[in-house]
Design a protein around this motif. Structure first.
Motif, PDB file in Angstrom:
ATOM      1  N   ALA A 158       2.095   7.666  -6.210  1.00  0.00           N
ATOM      2  CA  ALA A 158       0.990   8.584  -6.488  1.00  0.00           C
ATOM      3  C   ALA A 158       1.063   9.829  -5.609  1.00  0.00           C
ATOM      4  O   ALA A 158       0.818  10.955  -6.079  1.00  0.00           O
ATOM      5  CB  ALA A 158      -0.334   7.857  -6.273  1.00  0.00           C
ATOM      6  N   ALA A 159       1.409   9.649  -4.332  1.00  0.00           N
ATOM      7  CA  ALA A 159       1.498  10.787  -3.420  1.00  0.00           C
ATOM      8  C   ALA A 159       2.610  11.740  -3.836  1.00  0.00           C
ATOM      9  O   ALA A 159       2.521  12.953  -3.589  1.00  0.00           O
ATOM     10  CB  ALA A 159       1.731  10.304  -1.991  1.00  0.00           C
TER      11      ALA A 159
ATOM     12  N   LEU B 143      -9.963   9.100 -14.816  1.00  0.00           N
ATOM     13  CA  LEU B 143     -10.448   8.638 -13.512  1.00  0.00           C
ATOM     14  C   LEU B 143     -10.705   7.131 -13.481  1.00  0.00           C
ATOM     15  O   LEU B 143     -10.183   6.416 -12.619  1.00  0.00           O
ATOM     16  CB  LEU B 143     -11.715   9.393 -13.125  1.00  0.00           C
ATOM     17  N   GLY B 144     -11.519   6.626 -14.398  1.00  0.00           N
ATOM     18  CA  GLY B 144     -11.873   5.205 -14.389  1.00  0.00           C
ATOM     19  C   GLY B 144     -10.675   4.288 -14.513  1.00  0.00           C
ATOM     20  O   GLY B 144     -10.473   3.390 -13.674  1.00  0.00           O
ATOM     21  N   PRO B 145      -9.821   4.478 -15.539  1.00  0.00           N
ATOM     22  CA  PRO B 145      -8.658   3.597 -15.651  1.00  0.00           C
ATOM     23  C   PRO B 145      -7.683   3.733 -14.487  1.00  0.00           C
ATOM     24  O   PRO B 145      -7.020   2.760 -14.119  1.00  0.00           O
ATOM     25  CB  PRO B 145      -8.010   4.029 -16.975  1.00  0.00           C
ATOM     26  N   SER B 146      -7.586   4.917 -13.876  1.00  0.00           N
ATOM     27  CA  SER B 146      -6.684   5.089 -12.731  1.00  0.00           C
ATOM     28  C   SER B 146      -7.090   4.185 -11.569  1.00  0.00           C
ATOM     29  O   SER B 146      -6.248   3.566 -10.917  1.00  0.00           O
ATOM     30  CB  SER B 146      -6.678   6.552 -12.272  1.00  0.00           C
ATOM     31  N   VAL B 147      -8.393   4.116 -11.300  1.00  0.00           N
ATOM     32  CA  VAL B 147      -8.881   3.272 -10.202  1.00  0.00           C
ATOM     33  C   VAL B 147      -8.618   1.802 -10.505  1.00  0.00           C
ATOM     34  O   VAL B 147      -8.144   1.040  -9.645  1.00  0.00           O
ATOM     35  CB  VAL B 147     -10.379   3.522  -9.966  1.00  0.00           C
TER      36      VAL B 147
ATOM     37  N   LEU C  12      -6.193   7.099  -7.729  1.00  0.00           N
ATOM     38  CA  LEU C  12      -5.252   6.006  -7.966  1.00  0.00           C
ATOM     39  C   LEU C  12      -4.603   5.560  -6.652  1.00  0.00           C
ATOM     40  O   LEU C  12      -4.477   4.357  -6.383  1.00  0.00           O
ATOM     41  CB  LEU C  12      -4.194   6.445  -8.974  1.00  0.00           C
ATOM     42  N   ALA C  13      -4.188   6.549  -5.837  1.00  0.00           N
ATOM     43  CA  ALA C  13      -3.569   6.217  -4.554  1.00  0.00           C
ATOM     44  C   ALA C  13      -4.551   5.501  -3.630  1.00  0.00           C
ATOM     45  O   ALA C  13      -4.188   4.535  -2.939  1.00  0.00           O
ATOM     46  CB  ALA C  13      -3.046   7.490  -3.884  1.00  0.00           C
ATOM     47  N   GLY C  14      -5.803   5.966  -3.610  1.00  0.00           N
ATOM     48  CA  GLY C  14      -6.812   5.316  -2.776  1.00  0.00           C
ATOM     49  C   GLY C  14      -7.077   3.889  -3.209  1.00  0.00           C
ATOM     50  O   GLY C  14      -7.187   2.979  -2.370  1.00  0.00           O
ATOM     51  N   ALA C  15      -7.195   3.675  -4.525  1.00  0.00           N
ATOM     52  CA  ALA C  15      -7.392   2.314  -5.036  1.00  0.00           C
ATOM     53  C   ALA C  15      -6.199   1.440  -4.722  1.00  0.00           C
ATOM     54  O   ALA C  15      -6.340   0.245  -4.419  1.00  0.00           O
ATOM     55  CB  ALA C  15      -7.636   2.361  -6.549  1.00  0.00           C
TER      56      ALA C  15
ATOM     57  N   ALA D 149       0.827  -1.206   0.000  1.00  0.00           N
ATOM     58  CA  ALA D 149       0.000   0.000   0.000  1.00  0.00           C
ATOM     59  C   ALA D 149       0.860   1.254   0.000  1.00  0.00           C
ATOM     60  O   ALA D 149       0.636   2.187  -0.781  1.00  0.00           O
ATOM     61  CB  ALA D 149      -0.934   0.000   1.214  1.00  0.00           C
ATOM     62  N   VAL D 150       1.866   1.298   0.860  1.00  0.00           N
ATOM     63  CA  VAL D 150       2.691   2.506   0.929  1.00  0.00           C
ATOM     64  C   VAL D 150       3.614   2.621  -0.278  1.00  0.00           C
ATOM     65  O   VAL D 150       3.956   3.733  -0.705  1.00  0.00           O
ATOM     66  CB  VAL D 150       3.512   2.555   2.234  1.00  0.00           C
ATOM     67  N   SER D 151       4.013   1.494  -0.870  1.00  0.00           N
ATOM     68  CA  SER D 151       4.883   1.552  -2.045  1.00  0.00           C
ATOM     69  C   SER D 151       4.153   2.174  -3.223  1.00  0.00           C
ATOM     70  O   SER D 151       4.669   3.082  -3.887  1.00  0.00           O
ATOM     71  CB  SER D 151       5.367   0.149  -2.410  1.00  0.00           C
TER      72      SER D 151
END
Length: 485
Positions: A152-153, A363-367, A311-314, A145-147
């Motif tokens: 993204a962050a 948006l969609g492909p990022s998730v 993306l980061a949330g997903a 998750a953090v990697s």
């Protein structure tokens, strides 16, 4: 958790600190991307010099990861982690204070050296704190998750800081965070037992580090000068010669940098091959996506950074779910499905438009990519260190990070060259030509990830150890990759 050798009474705190160390490494990989135009004007960089703000970090990081992992096993993982954090923080501070291009690029290279010590040592300490079993699976989920979130962050934080306070604060912020992690490491991360005794393989380290340096330098230079440039071909030839020398050195050294036993247990070789292919797309994603948002859609650095939040949330959600999915359907099926989801997201991005928008095109492909990328990363990392003796976990961590970095350098060099070629040959307005190049890059990335998904069951099956191995010694750890659906 029962306190044992190699564990700590506060494993949650140790994991949080170690995950923070990994986050800083991944953050530094992408945080400069959005700010490159401002950095270029701030210290007077040329066009080629601007690329070396990114390349200097990746070059030093990728070339020295094996050395960092081996040093962690021989000299102590906590000690190497603290040293790496100290160097990384100091180099970040120096980068923010730089007034010349030479000083900035040198500081970025020093950041890469520090990162090469941090990444394998931190992963090895996670393996020490969490013995084989469900706890390790959850810990690797956090690690994944953090990697992914770090990449993204980096785009988000880089955009926010650059727009609010200027590009120097992207480095100052990394320095502050790194020193906080260093203090927390000293307080919460235990000393790991089981450090191997032996002589450090200086000649092997030098030859493989120089070989990787020549390879990555050739790849990054090829993006600017072309694949047939004399210096590029010379760098590839030098890398090949040095790799042959490295093999010969390793066969004679009593404590080789890459001991053969590392590949006789678990599925280390299979995991690293798949990770290299996976990494070839990872870095390219965080390179092309912000460029499309800024150069084609006209987004500001801040808006571009905010666009990375889904993306980061997903990514974080996928990393959390990865161990549960793996226990339910088997790790091989999990990796395959995750890679296919990521490939679907890349294919979706290959349909971007020069006259599109964030909501319809990104948006969609990022998730979808965030979910697939994170789940695959967690499981491929577990596969790459499965069954490795405790004395070699630092080296195994260095190896899997090396294959991802080198794979990323190869993938980025190939994809940027192809994208530039398509853009140069495309008729019509400049934005349409740019978009054509980006579409090509995303389409090829989708094909690479699809091929990786198809290879996963084959390589995982062939890499299964025969006879009594570490797999039988750690059945809970091995079960995830033995069971398939």
């Amino acid at each position: 958790m029962r306190k044992q050798s190699g564990t700590t009474a506060r494993p949650g705190a140790a994991l949080a600190v170690l995950a923070g160390a990994q986050f800083t490494v991944m953050l530094a990989t992408s945080i400069v991307n959005v700010a490159l135009p401002q950095i270029r004007s701030g210290v007077g960089l040329t066009e080629s010099g601007t690329t070396w703000v990114v390349n200097a970090y990746g070059l030093a990081f990728g070339a020295l990861l094996l050395a960092g992992g081996r040093a962690a096993d021989l000299l102590g993982r906590r000690r190497i982690l603290l040293a790496g954090l100290g160097l990384f923080g100091a180099a970040s501070l120096a980068a923010g204070l730089s007034t010349t291009s030479t000083a900035l690029i040198t500081a970025r290279a020093a950041q890469g050296v520090g990162a090469a010590a941090i990444a394998p040592a931190a992963l090895a300490l996670v393996m020490d704190v969490f013995p084989p079993g469900p706890g390790r699976g959850r810990a690797l989920g956090v690690w994944g998750a953090v990697s992914g979130a770090g990449g993204a962050a980096g785009v988000l934080l880089g955009g926010v800081l650059t727009q609010a306070w200027g590009w120097r604060w992207i480095f100052h912020a990394v320095a502050i965070g790194t020193f906080l992690v260093l203090i927390a490491t000293a307080a919460y991360v235990p000393r790991a037992p089981g450090t191997e005794r032996g002589r450090f393989d200086l000649l092997g380290t030098a030859t493989v580090s120089l070989a990787l340096t020549a390879l990555v330098w050739g790849l990054t230079s090829a993006r600017r000068t072309g694949w047939t440039d004399t210096q590029v071909l010379g760098a590839f030839a030098l890398a090949a010669v040095l790799l042959v020398v490295f093999v010969l050195v390793e066969r004679r050294h009593p404590n080789p940098l890459l001991p053969p036993r590392l590949f006789r247990t678990g599925r280390v070789a299979a995991g690293n091959v798949l990770m290299a292919l996976f990494g070839s797309v990872w870095i390219a994603l965080f390179f092309f996506l912000p460029l499309y948002q800024q150069q084609v859609l006209g987004s500001s650095p801040l808006v571009t950074g905010l666009g990375q939040l889904p993306l980061a949330g997903a990514n974080m959600l996928g990393s959390t779910l990865a161990p549960r999915i793996s226990r339910r359907i088997g790790a091989t099926a999990t990796v395959t499905a995750a890679l296919l989801a990521e490939a679907g997201g890349m294919l979706w991005l290959s349909r971007i438009s020069a006259h599109g928008s964030y909501l319809t095109d990104v948006l969609g492909p990022s998730v979808l990519i965030g979910l697939g990328l994170s789940i695959a990363f967690v499981q491929l990392t577990a596969l790459s260190v499965e069954g490795v003796p405790q004395t070699d976990t630092g080296l195994a961590g260095g190896l899997v990070n090396t294959t991802r970095q080198v794979g990323g350098a190869i993938g980025l060099a190939v994809l940027t060259t192809l994208a530039a070629s398509v853009t140069a040959a495309a008729p019509g307005p400049h934005l349409d030509a740019l978009t054509s190049g980006y579409r090509t890059a995303f389409a090829i990335a989708a094909a690479v990830i699809t091929a990786t998904a198809l290879l996963t069951p084959v390589l995982a099956r062939r890499g299964r150890p025969r006879g009594p191995t570490a797999e039988s010694a750690h059945p809970k750890q091995a079960a995830s990759f033995t069971r398939t659906s």
